[in-house]
Design an enzyme around this catalytic site. Structure first.
Site, PDB file in Angstrom:
ATOM      1  N   PRO A 110       0.819  -1.213   0.000  1.00 29.51           N
ATOM      2  CA  PRO A 110       0.000   0.000   0.000  1.00 29.51           C
ATOM      3  C   PRO A 110       0.858   1.271   0.000  1.00 29.51           C
ATOM      4  O   PRO A 110       1.886   1.320   0.679  1.00 29.51           O
ATOM      5  CB  PRO A 110      -0.793  -0.095   1.318  1.00 29.51           C
ATOM      6  CG  PRO A 110      -0.654  -1.495   1.789  1.00 29.51           C
ATOM      7  CD  PRO A 110       0.595  -2.051   1.194  1.00 29.51           C
ATOM      8  N   GLY A 159       7.791   0.788   2.008  1.00 30.14           N
ATOM      9  CA  GLY A 159       8.727   0.911   0.891  1.00 30.14           C
ATOM     10  C   GLY A 159       8.116   0.776  -0.486  1.00 30.14           C
ATOM     11  O   GLY A 159       8.797   0.353  -1.429  1.00 30.14           O
ATOM     12  N   SER A 160       6.845   1.195  -0.609  1.00 36.45           N
ATOM     13  CA  SER A 160       6.175   1.079  -1.906  1.00 36.45           C
ATOM     14  C   SER A 160       6.888   1.898  -2.991  1.00 36.45           C
ATOM     15  O   SER A 160       7.178   1.388  -4.081  1.00 36.45           O
ATOM     16  CB  SER A 160       4.723   1.523  -1.718  1.00 36.45           C
ATOM     17  OG  SER A 160       4.227   2.081  -2.872  1.00 36.45           O
ATOM     18  N   SER A 161       7.212   3.164  -2.691  1.00 34.58           N
ATOM     19  CA  SER A 161       7.823   3.997  -3.741  1.00 34.58           C
ATOM     20  C   SER A 161       9.224   3.499  -4.088  1.00 34.58           C
ATOM     21  O   SER A 161       9.649   3.567  -5.243  1.00 34.58           O
ATOM     22  CB  SER A 161       7.845   5.470  -3.343  1.00 34.58           C
ATOM     23  OG  SER A 161       8.596   5.654  -2.175  1.00 34.58           O
ATOM     24  N   ALA A 162       9.944   2.962  -3.099  1.00 33.49           N
ATOM     25  CA  ALA A 162      11.289   2.434  -3.378  1.00 33.49           C
ATOM     26  C   ALA A 162      11.198   1.208  -4.286  1.00 33.49           C
ATOM     27  O   ALA A 162      11.948   1.086  -5.260  1.00 33.49           O
ATOM     28  CB  ALA A 162      11.995   2.067  -2.074  1.00 33.49           C
ATOM     29  N   ASP A 170      15.719   2.553   1.857  1.00 39.66           N
ATOM     30  CA  ASP A 170      14.569   1.846   1.277  1.00 39.66           C
ATOM     31  C   ASP A 170      14.936   1.219  -0.066  1.00 39.66           C
ATOM     32  O   ASP A 170      14.634   0.044  -0.320  1.00 39.66           O
ATOM     33  CB  ASP A 170      13.390   2.804   1.054  1.00 39.66           C
ATOM     34  CG  ASP A 170      12.703   3.204   2.341  1.00 39.66           C
ATOM     35  OD1 ASP A 170      13.291   3.020   3.414  1.00 39.66           O
ATOM     36  OD2 ASP A 170      11.561   3.712   2.276  1.00 39.66           O
TER      37      ASP A 170
HETATM   38  O1  PMV Z   1       9.125   6.248   3.600  1.00 36.39           O
HETATM   39  P1  PMV Z   1       9.116   5.165   4.633  1.00 36.39           P
HETATM   40  O2  PMV Z   1       8.042   5.319   5.612  1.00 36.39           O
HETATM   41  O3  PMV Z   1       9.167   3.847   3.993  1.00 36.39           O
HETATM   42  O4  PMV Z   1      10.456   5.209   5.515  1.00 36.39           O
HETATM   43  C1  PMV Z   1      11.538   6.000   5.261  1.00 36.39           C
HETATM   44  C2  PMV Z   1      12.591   5.858   6.335  1.00 36.39           C
HETATM   45  C3  PMV Z   1      13.116   7.185   6.859  1.00 36.39           C
HETATM   46  O5  PMV Z   1      14.260   6.871   7.650  1.00 36.39           O
HETATM   47  C4  PMV Z   1      12.093   7.899   7.727  1.00 36.39           C
HETATM   48  C5  PMV Z   1      13.547   8.112   5.715  1.00 36.39           C
HETATM   49  C6  PMV Z   1      14.780   7.645   4.956  1.00 36.39           C
HETATM   50  O6  PMV Z   1      14.915   8.050   3.805  1.00 36.39           O
HETATM   51  O7  PMV Z   1      15.626   6.937   5.510  1.00 36.39           O
END
Ligand code: PMV
Length: 318
Positions: A99, A105-108, A150
């Protein structure tokens, strides 16, 4: 010169951060793991007037500046700048099990899979370093100042020790274990949460610096705990991570309640938010004989809850 193809599919896993999120943005070590949920991207030749992104039953122009799918679009722009445009139109279809805005990590995963699929479509097999570099642009479009953890977890799979300075180092797992992952149902913006924690850092620089050091220490301890298979210590380190994140402003009352609930009946060694917080998801380390019971109890209340092993496969390209 490399030739282009008619259709390429790539997939990459989402991730959880086991310890060290937010502090990793400011240079500390953190530990992340791939999860059993993936994003799949298929690039195909299209007989259409323009190139499109297809996702979640929606369609938008691939290079539409006002479009919704900014990670894939930013990656596509960069790939075209570097390798040239395809001959004719294409479709880029995103099919994700992760989701959006859930901290998983959806966008990654979309950025990594899009980078590999588009480059391969254009005839280029990229190195992992190059994929990490280009997919960082997709992440940047979503949350401004990503640490890179991510995309590294998604690209390499398994479990990694990560810092901005050292990059990703694989952690060998000597004992298989499972994590309970629970999405609170509350999507949120990583960039807002990163800004909130950064505000705390500027208000209390010395405390923040000590907690950052503690986060690095706990990450390195966690590697030892994983290597020796010491699950109770792993859980205790996760609880420490949650305490620091809570101080930094990343937790919420709802997440605190959920975590307290998971820890209250001694089914879990540890539990904490994962990712940026402010909603999003939590992870828990259940005692091995309590995994199924706990999942049943939690999924009655939270639709998107699952047990994840730590898949060793990161990016896969067909
Ligand atoms: O975008 P998320 O919720 O998957 O997590 C990012 C992790 C953070 O440490 C908050 C940001 C980062 O780029 O490391």
């Amino acid at each position: 010169m490399s030739s282009s193809r008619n259709k390429v599919t790539a997939s990459a896993p989402g991730k959880v951060i086991i310890i060290g999120e937010h502090f990793v943005v400011h240079g500390s070590y953190a530990v992340a793991a791939a999860i059993d949920k993936r994003a799949t991207v298929t690039v195909s030749k299209e007989n259409a007037p323009e190139s499109v992104i297809l996702s979640q039953g929606q369609k938008e122009a691939l290079l539409d500046d006002h479009g919704k799918f900014s990670a894939a679009r930013s990656v596509a722009r960069r790939i075209f700048e570097e390798f040239g445009q395809p001959d004719g139109s294409i479709s880029l279809e995103i099919d994700s099990e992760i989701p959006l805005g859930s901290g998983l990590g959806s966008s990654a995963a979309v950025s990594v899979a899009t980078t590999a699929a588009l480059a391969k479509f254009l005839g280029h097999d990229l190195t992992n370093e190059k994929i990490a570099e280009i997919s960082a642009i997709g992440e940047m479009s979503v949350h401004g100042n990503p640490s890179g953890i991510d995309t590294a977890a998604s690209l390499y799979g398994g479990m990694i020790l990560f810092s901005r300075k050292t990059g990703a180092k694989p952690i060998p797992l000597n004992r298989a274990f499972q994590l309970l992952v629970v999405y609170s149902g509350q999507a949120r913006s990583t960039s807002e949460l990163v800004a909130k924690v950064n505000k705390k850092r500027t208000e209390f620089p010395s405390t923040f610096a000590h907690l950052s050091d503690a986060s690095s220490f706990a990450s390195l301890e966690l590697v030892d705990a994983l290597t020796s298979g010491d699950l109770p210590y792993l859980g205790a380190l996760m609880n420490l991570g949650q305490a620091s994140l809570s101080w930094a402003g990343a937790s919420t009352e709802d997440l605190d309640h959920l975590i307290e609930d998971l820890l209250s009946d001694e089914s879990c060694f540890g539990a904490k938010l994962t990712g940026a917080g402010g909603g999003g998801s939590i992870i828990a380390l259940p005692k091995p004989d309590r995994v199924e019971v706990l999942l049943k109890r939690i999924s009655a209340k939270y639709d998107f809850s699952f047990i994840s092993s730590i898949p060793q496969h990161g990016l896969r390209c067909e």
